[in-house]
Enzyme design. Structure first.
Site, short mmCIF file in Angstrom:
data_model
loop_
_atom_site.label_atom_id
_atom_site.label_comp_id
_atom_site.label_asym_id
_atom_site.label_seq_id
_atom_site.Cartn_x
_atom_site.Cartn_y
_atom_site.Cartn_z
N ASP A 34 3.32 114.60 75.54
CA ASP A 34 4.44 113.60 75.52
C ASP A 34 4.56 113.22 77.17
O ASP A 34 4.18 113.90 78.01
CB ASP A 34 5.74 114.13 75.23
CG ASP A 34 6.87 112.98 74.96
OD1 ASP A 34 6.66 111.72 75.11
OD2 ASP A 34 7.90 113.39 74.84
N ASN A 36 3.13 109.96 78.47
CA ASN A 36 2.19 109.04 78.92
C ASN A 36 2.99 107.64 79.42
O ASN A 36 2.38 107.47 80.63
CB ASN A 36 1.16 108.67 77.65
CG ASN A 36 0.42 109.51 77.15
OD1 ASN A 36 0.39 110.63 77.71
ND2 ASN A 36 -0.13 109.58 76.04
N GLY A 37 3.93 107.26 78.68
CA GLY A 37 4.57 106.02 79.32
C GLY A 37 5.47 106.35 80.50
O GLY A 37 5.36 105.22 81.29
N TRP A 39 4.76 108.71 82.63
CA TRP A 39 3.84 108.66 83.81
C TRP A 39 3.37 107.17 84.44
O TRP A 39 3.26 107.24 85.57
CB TRP A 39 2.88 109.63 83.51
CG TRP A 39 1.44 110.08 84.25
CD1 TRP A 39 1.44 110.61 85.23
CD2 TRP A 39 0.31 109.15 84.58
NE1 TRP A 39 0.44 110.63 86.11
CE2 TRP A 39 -0.36 109.67 85.55
CE3 TRP A 39 -0.43 107.92 83.83
CZ2 TRP A 39 -1.65 109.11 85.99
CZ3 TRP A 39 -1.42 107.65 84.29
CH2 TRP A 39 -2.05 108.07 85.49
N HIS A 51 -1.79 106.20 78.28
CA HIS A 51 -2.33 106.63 77.18
C HIS A 51 -3.91 106.98 77.24
O HIS A 51 -4.49 108.01 76.91
CB HIS A 51 -2.16 105.67 76.04
CG HIS A 51 -0.79 105.65 75.45
ND1 HIS A 51 -0.08 106.54 75.43
CD2 HIS A 51 -0.16 104.37 75.33
CE1 HIS A 51 1.18 106.32 74.83
NE2 HIS A 51 1.29 104.82 74.72
N ARG A 85 6.55 101.35 67.35
CA ARG A 85 6.35 100.91 68.92
C ARG A 85 5.63 99.24 68.76
O ARG A 85 5.19 99.04 67.60
CB ARG A 85 5.24 101.80 69.49
CG ARG A 85 5.89 102.97 69.62
CD ARG A 85 4.93 103.92 70.36
NE ARG A 85 5.73 105.39 70.48
CZ ARG A 85 5.34 106.10 71.74
NH1 ARG A 85 4.73 105.88 72.59
NH2 ARG A 85 6.31 107.02 71.80
N LEU A 145 -14.70 125.83 68.80
CA LEU A 145 -13.20 125.50 68.80
C LEU A 145 -12.92 124.26 67.74
O LEU A 145 -13.87 123.33 67.86
CB LEU A 145 -12.87 124.71 70.32
CG LEU A 145 -11.57 124.05 70.43
CD1 LEU A 145 -10.48 125.06 70.66
CD2 LEU A 145 -11.60 123.13 71.59
N ARG A 208 12.17 119.30 72.11
CA ARG A 208 12.40 119.15 70.80
C ARG A 208 10.91 119.05 69.89
O ARG A 208 10.02 119.04 70.55
CB ARG A 208 13.06 117.82 70.22
CG ARG A 208 12.65 116.62 70.73
CD ARG A 208 13.28 115.42 70.42
NE ARG A 208 12.84 114.27 71.12
CZ ARG A 208 13.49 113.56 72.38
NH1 ARG A 208 14.49 114.06 72.81
NH2 ARG A 208 12.98 112.68 73.09
C1 FPP Z 1 3.69 110.40 73.81
O1 FPP Z 1 4.12 109.64 75.08
C2 FPP Z 1 2.24 110.15 73.47
C3 FPP Z 1 1.50 109.41 72.42
C4 FPP Z 1 2.52 108.96 71.14
C5 FPP Z 1 0.41 109.50 72.51
C6 FPP Z 1 -0.59 110.55 72.44
C7 FPP Z 1 -1.82 109.83 72.59
C8 FPP Z 1 -2.37 110.46 73.71
C9 FPP Z 1 -2.17 111.35 74.72
C10 FPP Z 1 -4.08 110.05 73.76
C11 FPP Z 1 -4.73 110.52 72.56
C12 FPP Z 1 -6.40 110.89 72.59
C13 FPP Z 1 -7.08 110.63 71.62
C14 FPP Z 1 -8.53 111.07 71.95
C15 FPP Z 1 -6.73 110.55 70.11
P1 FPP Z 1 4.82 108.40 75.24
O2 FPP Z 1 4.06 107.27 75.03
O3 FPP Z 1 6.04 108.59 74.16
O4 FPP Z 1 5.55 108.77 76.58
P2 FPP Z 1 6.86 108.40 77.20
O5 FPP Z 1 7.82 109.33 76.14
O6 FPP Z 1 6.89 108.92 78.23
O7 FPP Z 1 7.14 106.94 77.00
#
Ligand code: FPP
Length: 255
Positions: A34, A36-37, A39, A51, A85, A145, A208
């Site tokens: 969690d 990515n957005g 960051w 992402h 989304r 793995l 959570r």
């Molecule tokens: C949640 O962060 C993340 C996701 C919904 C997507 C996760 C996907 C990846 C990490 C890449 C996966 C890679 C492969 C190879 C399948 P968010 O976007 O909800 O972040 P935020 O809560 O800060 O908005």
């Protein structure tokens, strides 16, 4: 105690990590990736940059997990709720497995990794399913793995579909209600064949489970960090494992 650990993919020996007991490595680690957005927002970039960098953290984490002797690594890559989304973001996320595997599959094969997917394939684009099916097929005889992508995965849907399948068997006279045991349910879930996660990691400071492996996490140790997923590095995994090794797992009993 601090020890030096050899970095596996570039041969460098500079990472300082806390000491980890080789005798008590979690067999199965599950991760809610969690942040990515947030960051991306922090560095003034669009969410998809988060992402994209999250994908790099997937590679780092798989390598570090393998290096530690973790046997199963399950990564929550897309939930059944993530369809809400914006379409552009969903489309981007659906291309990531393909992109990741195009770059990494040869190395994963070389490292004896088994790629798997856990989730509902029905609504996924064919290019996403095809990439994962191909990777699963090409790595099915590997013994290292297990890198398990939870994609279009939601625990409530998983349990619902499991109940529907068992209900159909009862209707057909193949099963009696009393035959339904925790073991039968476990063997009917998408995670069938894998042990329950010993350790769950969630990044980004959220506390959570977000509909992730609700049955399987019943006795898992939970570890949360404020780090955003794209920043996640092997030292964070090591930190989580060190904390895991400090915990006393009693499964409702006494030590
Ligand atoms: C949640 O962060 C993340 C996701 C919904 C997507 C996760 C996907 C990846 C990490 C890449 C996966 C890679 C492969 C190879 C399948 P968010 O976007 O909800 O972040 P935020 O809560 O800060 O908005």
């Amino acid at each position: 105690m601090i020890k030096r650990v050899r970095s596996w993919w570039n041969g460098e020996q500079k990472q300082q990590t806390p000491a980890i007991s080789k005798d008590n490595i979690p067999q199965h680690v599950a991760v809610i990736m969690d942040g990515n957005g947030r960051w991306a927002k922090r560095i003034g970039m669009p969410r998809i940059v988060g992402h994209q960098n999250g994908m790099k953290a997937v590679k780092r984490t798989a390598i570090a997990a393998d290096e530690l002797g973790i046997k199963y690594l399950t990564l929550f890559a897309f939930s059944t709720e993530n369809w809400s989304r914006p379409k552009d973001e969903v489309d981007f996320l659906m291309r990531l497995p393909q992109e990741f595997l195009a770059i990494e599959l040869d190395e994963l094969i070389e490292k004896n990794v088994q790629v798997r997917m856990m989730g509902n394939k029905e609504h996924l684009p064919s290019h996403t399913v095809d990439a994962l099916t191909e990777a699963t097929r090409r790595t099915e005889n590997n013994t290292g793995l297990v890198l398990n992508f939870a994609l279009n995965y939601g625990s409530r849907l998983e349990i619902t579909e499991c109940m529907q399948a068992l209900g159909r068997e009862i209707e057909e006279g193949k099963l009696k209600p009393g035959d339904i045991t925790p073991e039968l349910i476990e063997n009917s879930l998408l995670s069938s064949g894998m042990p329950d996660p010993d350790l769950l990691i969630r990044t980004s400071g959220e506390l959570r489970l977000s509909n992730f492996m609700l049955w399987q996490l019943a006795y898992s140790e939970l570890w949360f960090t404020d780090i955003y997923w794209p920043e996640f590095k092997k030292e964070h995994l090591y930190e989580a494992v060190v904390e895991y090794q400090r915990r006393s797992r009693r499964y409702g009993g006494l030590k």
